[in-house]
Write a protein that holds these residues in place. Sequence first.
Motif, PDB file in Angstrom:
ATOM      1  N   THR A  26       0.796  -1.224   0.000  1.00 42.96           N
ATOM      2  CA  THR A  26       0.000   0.000   0.000  1.00 42.96           C
ATOM      3  C   THR A  26       0.829   1.274   0.000  1.00 42.96           C
ATOM      4  O   THR A  26       0.257   2.364  -0.023  1.00 42.96           O
ATOM      5  CB  THR A  26      -0.936   0.031   1.220  1.00 42.96           C
ATOM      6  N   THR A  27       2.141   1.160   0.011  1.00 39.77           N
ATOM      7  CA  THR A  27       2.992   2.343  -0.001  1.00 39.77           C
ATOM      8  C   THR A  27       4.038   2.233  -1.108  1.00 39.77           C
ATOM      9  O   THR A  27       4.326   1.148  -1.596  1.00 39.77           O
ATOM     10  CB  THR A  27       3.716   2.528   1.344  1.00 39.77           C
ATOM     11  N   VAL A  28       4.581   3.376  -1.476  1.00 43.53           N
ATOM     12  CA  VAL A  28       5.615   3.440  -2.498  1.00 43.53           C
ATOM     13  C   VAL A  28       6.787   4.218  -1.923  1.00 43.53           C
ATOM     14  O   VAL A  28       6.594   5.255  -1.282  1.00 43.53           O
ATOM     15  CB  VAL A  28       5.097   4.154  -3.765  1.00 43.53           C
ATOM     16  N   THR A  29       7.975   3.740  -2.172  1.00 45.23           N
ATOM     17  CA  THR A  29       9.176   4.438  -1.761  1.00 45.23           C
ATOM     18  C   THR A  29       9.934   4.848  -3.013  1.00 45.23           C
ATOM     19  O   THR A  29      10.061   4.051  -3.940  1.00 45.23           O
ATOM     20  CB  THR A  29      10.070   3.524  -0.895  1.00 45.23           C
ATOM     21  N   TYR A  30      10.401   6.077  -3.050  1.00 47.22           N
ATOM     22  CA  TYR A  30      11.165   6.520  -4.202  1.00 47.22           C
ATOM     23  C   TYR A  30      12.241   7.499  -3.766  1.00 47.22           C
ATOM     24  O   TYR A  30      12.182   8.075  -2.695  1.00 47.22           O
ATOM     25  CB  TYR A  30      10.270   7.162  -5.264  1.00 47.22           C
ATOM     26  N   LYS A  31      13.219   7.678  -4.639  1.00 47.84           N
ATOM     27  CA  LYS A  31      14.307   8.616  -4.397  1.00 47.84           C
ATOM     28  C   LYS A  31      13.995   9.915  -5.123  1.00 47.84           C
ATOM     29  O   LYS A  31      13.317   9.923  -6.140  1.00 47.84           O
ATOM     30  CB  LYS A  31      15.621   8.049  -4.938  1.00 47.84           C
ATOM     31  N   LEU A 127      17.240  17.254 -20.347  1.00 50.22           N
ATOM     32  CA  LEU A 127      17.747  15.899 -20.141  1.00 50.22           C
ATOM     33  C   LEU A 127      17.137  15.316 -18.871  1.00 50.22           C
ATOM     34  O   LEU A 127      16.974  16.018 -17.872  1.00 50.22           O
ATOM     35  CB  LEU A 127      19.269  15.914 -19.981  1.00 50.22           C
ATOM     36  N   MET A 128      16.852  14.027 -18.932  1.00 48.58           N
ATOM     37  CA  MET A 128      16.375  13.337 -17.738  1.00 48.58           C
ATOM     38  C   MET A 128      17.518  13.219 -16.731  1.00 48.58           C
ATOM     39  O   MET A 128      18.673  13.070 -17.123  1.00 48.58           O
ATOM     40  CB  MET A 128      15.890  11.924 -18.085  1.00 48.58           C
ATOM     41  N   ILE A 129      17.185  13.258 -15.472  1.00 50.46           N
ATOM     42  CA  ILE A 129      18.146  12.983 -14.409  1.00 50.46           C
ATOM     43  C   ILE A 129      17.772  11.622 -13.853  1.00 50.46           C
ATOM     44  O   ILE A 129      16.697  11.453 -13.265  1.00 50.46           O
ATOM     45  CB  ILE A 129      18.105  14.059 -13.303  1.00 50.46           C
ATOM     46  N   GLU A 130      18.638  10.658 -14.094  1.00 48.73           N
ATOM     47  CA  GLU A 130      18.397   9.281 -13.664  1.00 48.73           C
ATOM     48  C   GLU A 130      19.573   8.780 -12.858  1.00 48.73           C
ATOM     49  O   GLU A 130      20.701   9.232 -13.048  1.00 48.73           O
ATOM     50  CB  GLU A 130      18.231   8.362 -14.874  1.00 48.73           C
ATOM     51  N   ALA A 131      19.305   7.827 -12.015  1.00 49.68           N
ATOM     52  CA  ALA A 131      20.352   7.137 -11.276  1.00 49.68           C
ATOM     53  C   ALA A 131      19.855   5.739 -10.955  1.00 49.68           C
ATOM     54  O   ALA A 131      18.730   5.582 -10.476  1.00 49.68           O
ATOM     55  CB  ALA A 131      20.697   7.877  -9.993  1.00 49.68           C
ATOM     56  N   GLY A 132      20.656   4.756 -11.266  1.00 50.88           N
ATOM     57  CA  GLY A 132      20.294   3.377 -10.969  1.00 50.88           C
ATOM     58  C   GLY A 132      18.992   2.954 -11.628  1.00 50.88           C
ATOM     59  O   GLY A 132      18.234   2.179 -11.066  1.00 50.88           O
ATOM     60  N   ILE A 161      26.599  16.706 -11.171  1.00 48.61           N
ATOM     61  CA  ILE A 161      26.058  15.974 -10.022  1.00 48.61           C
ATOM     62  C   ILE A 161      26.095  14.457 -10.184  1.00 48.61           C
ATOM     63  O   ILE A 161      25.805  13.734  -9.247  1.00 48.61           O
ATOM     64  CB  ILE A 161      24.603  16.411  -9.715  1.00 48.61           C
ATOM     65  N   ARG A 162      26.457  13.982 -11.348  1.00 48.00           N
ATOM     66  CA  ARG A 162      26.397  12.547 -11.639  1.00 48.00           C
ATOM     67  C   ARG A 162      27.111  11.699 -10.590  1.00 48.00           C
ATOM     68  O   ARG A 162      26.590  10.700 -10.124  1.00 48.00           O
ATOM     69  CB  ARG A 162      26.965  12.256 -13.021  1.00 48.00           C
ATOM     70  N   ASP A 163      28.304  12.092 -10.202  1.00 47.44           N
ATOM     71  CA  ASP A 163      29.087  11.305  -9.235  1.00 47.44           C
ATOM     72  C   ASP A 163      28.524  11.369  -7.819  1.00 47.44           C
ATOM     73  O   ASP A 163      28.865  10.549  -6.986  1.00 47.44           O
ATOM     74  CB  ASP A 163      30.537  11.771  -9.218  1.00 47.44           C
ATOM     75  N   LYS A 164      27.643  12.324  -7.564  1.00 44.15           N
ATOM     76  CA  LYS A 164      27.079  12.481  -6.214  1.00 44.15           C
ATOM     77  C   LYS A 164      25.768  11.733  -6.022  1.00 44.15           C
ATOM     78  O   LYS A 164      25.273  11.655  -4.901  1.00 44.15           O
ATOM     79  CB  LYS A 164      26.883  13.952  -5.913  1.00 44.15           C
ATOM     80  N   LEU A 165      25.211  11.240  -7.108  1.00 45.86           N
ATOM     81  CA  LEU A 165      23.964  10.481  -6.980  1.00 45.86           C
ATOM     82  C   LEU A 165      24.288   9.147  -6.334  1.00 45.86           C
ATOM     83  O   LEU A 165      25.217   8.462  -6.738  1.00 45.86           O
ATOM     84  CB  LEU A 165      23.311  10.308  -8.351  1.00 45.86           C
ATOM     85  N   ASP A 166      23.530   8.772  -5.339  1.00 42.41           N
ATOM     86  CA  ASP A 166      23.899   7.649  -4.459  1.00 42.41           C
ATOM     87  C   ASP A 166      23.359   6.285  -4.902  1.00 42.41           C
ATOM     88  O   ASP A 166      22.912   5.516  -4.092  1.00 42.41           O
ATOM     89  CB  ASP A 166      23.455   7.947  -3.032  1.00 42.41           C
ATOM     90  N   PHE A 167      23.448   5.990  -6.188  1.00 43.42           N
ATOM     91  CA  PHE A 167      22.981   4.681  -6.654  1.00 43.42           C
ATOM     92  C   PHE A 167      24.168   3.896  -7.137  1.00 43.42           C
ATOM     93  O   PHE A 167      24.879   4.258  -7.990  1.00 43.42           O
ATOM     94  CB  PHE A 167      21.992   4.828  -7.805  1.00 43.42           C
TER      95      PHE A 167
END
Length: 167
Positions: A26-31, A127-132, A161-167
Amino acid sequence: MRVALRCLVCVLSCAVTFSVAKAEETTVTYKSLTPEMALEAAQAALKQCRADGYQVSVAVVDRAGETQVLLRDRFAGLPANQTAVDKAWTSVGFRADTSQLASSIKDGTLDPRLATRPRIAMLGGALMIEAGGTLLGAIGVSGAPGGDKDEKCARAGLDAIRDKLDF
């Protein structure tokens, strides 16, 4: 007595497992990006455009398309703010970089009537910002003389910021 106690422990264990499983359904978790990370990306994009001699607006939106950061250089054109936001919003909404979407309109892969819908900006520069494999948001730039130049600035923001994304 021991058998009854074991049965009770088993029943309680199953009930807890069922309850946890039900809660997960019943819940969703997202970054999402922090405001500080969104600001850092926007500032890097603005810096790149300034270095290239362009006065632009830069917008970073979250995965729901809500604006997190909007920066406008002093002499950016009047439509630059809204266009930057709309480009980023379009990128999130279609889950694609806007230069790809613009190409799809030109080659007939996408219906050109989509480009006439409110808020949709089928123009290069976002551009999209994606990680993992997770969509976090998008960065849109407007004001340079051409979507390819806007996109170069957006890429600089993303690279910052690419290197700082925590995935």
